[in-house]
Design a protein around this motif. Structure first.
Motif, PDB file in Angstrom:
ATOM      1  N   LEU A  11      75.596  57.382  14.252  1.00  0.00           N
ATOM      2  CA  LEU A  11      76.612  57.016  15.427  1.00  0.00           C
ATOM      3  C   LEU A  11      77.975  57.217  14.826  1.00  0.00           C
ATOM      4  CD1 LEU A  11      77.148  55.951  18.174  1.00  0.00           C
ATOM      5  CD2 LEU A  11      76.855  53.662  17.185  1.00  0.00           C
ATOM      6  N   VAL A  12      78.359  56.765  13.333  1.00  0.00           N
ATOM      7  CA  VAL A  12      79.640  57.187  12.701  1.00  0.00           C
ATOM      8  C   VAL A  12      79.951  58.503  12.722  1.00  0.00           C
ATOM      9  CG1 VAL A  12      80.804  57.058  10.522  1.00  0.00           C
ATOM     10  CG2 VAL A  12      79.369  54.897  11.412  1.00  0.00           C
TER      11      VAL A  12
ATOM     12  N   LEU B 189      80.781  59.748  16.464  1.00  0.00           N
ATOM     13  CA  LEU B 189      82.076  59.349  16.776  1.00  0.00           C
ATOM     14  C   LEU B 189      83.389  59.989  15.820  1.00  0.00           C
ATOM     15  CD1 LEU B 189      81.300  55.460  17.388  1.00  0.00           C
ATOM     16  CD2 LEU B 189      81.232  57.329  19.070  1.00  0.00           C
ATOM     17  N   ILE B 190      83.182  60.220  14.643  1.00  0.00           N
ATOM     18  CA  ILE B 190      84.287  60.809  14.091  1.00  0.00           C
ATOM     19  C   ILE B 190      84.231  62.094  13.928  1.00  0.00           C
ATOM     20  CG2 ILE B 190      85.008  61.097  11.487  1.00  0.00           C
ATOM     21  CD1 ILE B 190      84.046  58.554  10.728  1.00  0.00           C
TER      22      ILE B 190
ATOM     23  N   LYS C 234      85.759  63.279  17.517  1.00  0.00           N
ATOM     24  CA  LYS C 234      86.833  62.670  17.860  1.00  0.00           C
ATOM     25  C   LYS C 234      86.882  61.653  18.936  1.00  0.00           C
ATOM     26  CE  LYS C 234      89.150  66.363  15.649  1.00  0.00           C
ATOM     27  NZ  LYS C 234      90.514  67.427  15.542  1.00  0.00           N
TER      28      LYS C 234
ATOM     29  N   THR D   6      86.128  57.975  18.602  1.00  0.00           N
ATOM     30  CA  THR D   6      86.929  57.087  18.501  1.00  0.00           C
ATOM     31  C   THR D   6      87.473  57.343  17.171  1.00  0.00           C
ATOM     32  OG1 THR D   6      85.102  55.956  17.409  1.00  0.00           O
ATOM     33  CG2 THR D   6      85.836  55.138  19.561  1.00  0.00           C
ATOM     34  N   TYR D   7      88.852  56.968  16.579  1.00  0.00           N
ATOM     35  CA  TYR D   7      89.485  56.916  15.299  1.00  0.00           C
ATOM     36  C   TYR D   7      88.813  56.309  14.133  1.00  0.00           C
ATOM     37  CZ  TYR D   7      92.962  57.631  11.835  1.00  0.00           C
ATOM     38  OH  TYR D   7      93.709  57.731  10.744  1.00  0.00           O
ATOM     39  N   VAL D   8      88.737  56.979  13.092  1.00  0.00           N
ATOM     40  CA  VAL D   8      87.906  56.652  11.843  1.00  0.00           C
ATOM     41  C   VAL D   8      87.850  54.949  11.613  1.00  0.00           C
ATOM     42  CG1 VAL D   8      89.630  57.187  10.431  1.00  0.00           C
ATOM     43  CG2 VAL D   8      87.225  56.920   9.703  1.00  0.00           C
TER      44      VAL D   8
ATOM     45  N   THR E 105      85.817  52.911  14.307  1.00  0.00           N
ATOM     46  CA  THR E 105      84.432  53.346  13.861  1.00  0.00           C
ATOM     47  C   THR E 105      83.963  52.949  12.749  1.00  0.00           C
ATOM     48  OG1 THR E 105      85.039  55.491  15.081  1.00  0.00           O
ATOM     49  CG2 THR E 105      82.832  55.300  13.615  1.00  0.00           C
TER      50      THR E 105
ATOM     51  N   VAL F  36      80.951  49.938  14.177  1.00  0.00           N
ATOM     52  CA  VAL F  36      79.599  50.545  14.054  1.00  0.00           C
ATOM     53  C   VAL F  36      78.512  49.583  13.080  1.00  0.00           C
ATOM     54  CG1 VAL F  36      77.944  52.424  13.851  1.00  0.00           C
ATOM     55  CG2 VAL F  36      80.013  52.939  14.841  1.00  0.00           C
TER      56      VAL F  36
END
Length: 452
Positions: free
Chosen positions: A31-32, A35-36, A39, A41-43, A46, A50
């Motif tokens: 999931l990380v 999402l990263i 793009k 959600t911002y790092v 995240t 998570v």
């Protein structure tokens, strides 16, 4: 989990363990990455939310989360402090002209001897990346040299490639953004046991880049059709105006910087305290007024806080993965998959594939998501975790930092050099991979990355 309470069945959440805990760990990492890389959600958010959700899913409560976070943050405080104060230190050095004489000399030399254009590019990009900040390198090097490439009718993809290779290899310094991530991701990793063994590899990398630059120098015309006034204007533009005479303060700043680098390489004391004290000395020598000191520190605070926030958020992720036992169970799953005959080659395999992997994984996704699992797996095979960190850095620096479409520095580089992203990757990637493989070979010979 279901259990009986009199005549009714009650659902409660209990802590999972074993393979189930490892699967949750992989879901967290997946999931990380999604999402990263996507793009979405911002790092920073995240890396925080998570692992928290993963820990809750695994049955851990608020008290456990507090303990995980505390341990994770404690493990990265020192490297985060080093990075923050290093950014401030080199910002002062740059603003007070530490790099100006070099820029002046390189541009002036190229104007006199155009064949030195590509070699000068490597030297200038490497030295101006001493602060570990990609933006600094791009903003100093490319505007200074682009007019020369155009005047000499040299393909600007060569400029972009040489800057990328030089900055990428110099980015191996302990305060470089990717090195900071690699060291902070593994509990046992330090500047001494990660960077110091890689110094021969870094030197070999620069030798390789010089040879590549020499190869490209054959495409440079031996004459430059500019008037004396035009040449003088190019030199002045390269340093943002007329260069100041080298004075006593410049020499003192140079000595101070060399002393800091020497202390770091000797691993005499904490890297954080080295840059903290170095910053204080730099301020007292160059910025004595109270308001000026506050202004220069506030000017670069956004750059400092962005990465500090990322590293602290990564501390939450790493704390949850390590303290909950997820990382151990994830490695156990990998051990079930990887043949024992290949297990001992994990560092070497990582070193080979790290370069192309950087085109897929952003630095944050790789170092905070993938690297801990690889390191734990290597440890299960009896290998030191630090070897996997070193192998990762060798590939990730020369490619991931200035070529990957997942890093901001890449877009600044191609924008200033006026090169298309696809053309930049196509032109530069194999050269970068060659440099990383040479560095890996030297690391194997010196024992920094064990072959067996």
């Amino acid at each position: 989990m279901l259990h009986s309470n009199g005549n009714e069945m009650v659902f409660t959440i209990g802590q999972v363990s074993g393979i189930e805990l490892g699967i949750i760990g992989y879901l967290v990492i997946a999931l990380v990455l999604v999402l990263i890389i996507g793009k979405i959600t911002y790092v920073i958010p995240t890396l925080i939310i998570v692992p928290v959700l993963g820990a809750i899913l695994a049955g851990f409560g608020p008290a456990d989360l507090g303990e995980f976070a505390g341990e994770g943050l404690a493990g990265i405080v020192e490297i985060t402090a080093m990075f923050a104060f290093a950014v401030w230190y080199f910002a002062i050095m740059r603003d007070y002209g530490l790099f100006d004489p070099l820029v002046h000399r390189v541009v002036d030399t190229v104007l006199q001897r155009p064949a030195m254009l590509t070699i000068g590019t490597v030297v200038l990009a490497a030295v101006t990346h001493l602060d570990g900040a990609g933006a600094t390198t791009m903003l100093i090097t490319i505007p200074a040299l682009l007019p020369l490439y155009i005047a000499l009718d040299v393909d600007t993809k060569i400029l972009a490639a040489l800057v990328a290779l030089s900055a990428g290899t110099m980015n191996l310094v302990p305060w470089g953004g990717v090195t900071v991530r690699g060291i902070s991701a593994i509990d046992t990793a330090t500047v001494g046991n990660i960077y110091t063994p890689l110094i021969p590899s870094q030197i070999a990398g620069f030798v390789t880049i010089i040879l590549i630059a020499y190869y490209f120098s054959r495409r440079v015309d031996r004459t430059i059709d500019l008037t004396a006034s035009e040449k003088e204007a190019l030199v002045e533009d390269a340093v943002g105006g007329e260069i100041a005479a080298v004075n006593r303060m410049w020499g003192i700043n140079l000595v101070l910087t060399l002393l800091i680098v020497a202390i770091l390489m000797a691993d005499i004391t904490s890297p954080a305290i080295v840059f903290m004290v170095g910053l204080v000395i730099a301020l007292l020598l160059n910025v004595r007024d109270y308001d000026d000191q506050r202004e220069i520190l506030e000017e670069y605070a956004p750059d400092v806080m962005t990465y500090v926030g990322i590293l602290f958020a990564a501390g939450i992720l790493l704390g949850v993965l390590n303290e909950s036992g997820m990382i151990t169970e994830m490695a156990t799953i990998l051990l079930m998959i990887i043949p024992e005959s290949l297990g001992r080659f994990i560092p070497v395999i990582v070193g080979i594939i790290a370069a192309p992997a950087s085109l897929v994984f952003s630095p944050d996704a790789y170092y905070f998501g993938v690297l801990p699992v690889l390191a734990e797996t290597a440890a299960a095979f009896g290998l030191e975790e630090e070897a996997v960190v070193r192998a990762s850095l060798i590939g990730q620096h020369t490619v991931g930092f200035p070529i990957s479409p997942l890093t901001g520095a890449t877009y600044l580089l191609i924008g200033l050099a006026e090169v298309d992203l696809g053309e930049h990757i196509k032109f530069t990637f194999l050269w970068a991979w060659l440099v990383s493989l040479v560095m890996l070979a030297v690391a194997i010979l010196t024992g920094a990355v064990p072959l067996l």
